[in-house]
Design an enzyme around this catalytic site. Sequence first.
Site, PDB file in Angstrom:
ATOM      1  N   ASP A  12      76.878  22.678 128.018  1.00 45.30           N
ATOM      2  CA  ASP A  12      77.454  22.657 127.104  1.00 45.30           C
ATOM      3  C   ASP A  12      78.881  23.307 127.898  1.00 45.30           C
ATOM      4  OD1 ASP A  12      77.847  21.124 124.382  1.00 45.30           O
ATOM      5  OD2 ASP A  12      77.246  22.768 123.889  1.00 45.30           O
ATOM      6  N   ASP A 131      82.775  14.802 116.367  1.00 45.99           N
ATOM      7  CA  ASP A 131      82.852  16.651 116.132  1.00 45.99           C
ATOM      8  C   ASP A 131      83.405  16.431 114.492  1.00 45.99           C
ATOM      9  OD1 ASP A 131      82.280  17.320 118.524  1.00 45.99           O
ATOM     10  OD2 ASP A 131      83.908  17.736 119.243  1.00 45.99           O
TER      11      ASP A 131
END
Length: 256
Positions: A12, A131
């Site tokens: 990330d 997500d």
Amino acid sequence: MTVSVRVIPCLDVDAGRVVKGVRFTDLRDAGDPVEMARIYDAEGADELVFLDITASSAARDTTYDVVSRTAEQVFIPLTVGGGVRSAEHVDRLLRAGADKVGVNTAAVERPRLVAEIADRFGSQVLVISVDARRCAPGTATASGWEVTTHGGRRGTGVDAVEWAVRAEDLGAGEVLLNSMDADGTQAGYDVAMLRAVRAAVSLPVIASGGAGSLEHFAPAVDAGADAVLAASVFHFGQLRIGEVKDALRSHGLPVR
């Protein structure tokens, strides 16, 4: 033929650095993405996922130079996502060294984008990144999970399972299923959500969100995941790639 379970570290990235938090907030620095990618490649990772987690919320493109430098260091498939809004963005990322491209926010806002990318580059290039979180009271979907966008910042009311099915129909080649409820908590994958999506699609499914111990990986595969993705436990040295593969082997699961 039995397909081996893939073990995938996730980088990330925010402002050119690997970060990790809980549900994409309270981020702390975890290192240089290029150096970490090189280490994971050497340790036996099967693939690498690189997500620019603030690109969509900041309405900017993924950092191409970091992608290019990362791609030069690894010899395993590299999936890149974050801020991808057009087929031209996909083209630039592939030219920068990505093997596959993950799309989330822009595809939810304009589903036709999935077909445009698949038609131009092939389904094997396109990972639909979902997500998802359990619905809040009063916002129920049929499955009980909704898609979020903009790095988990916005609820959409779109049913996560139905969206995975639609993305497959439009040409996506893989689903990266990230539990926003579990993300960064190290409390285990959302196996119920994995089972629900697995039952609805035939695409490979990557389990993401919640890995915290060796005991968490096999249940995700048992629930239908073709690959297991983790970030914090790898970045901060809690677990190694080889340990996860050994744990999966001991559970009778095939790994590379």
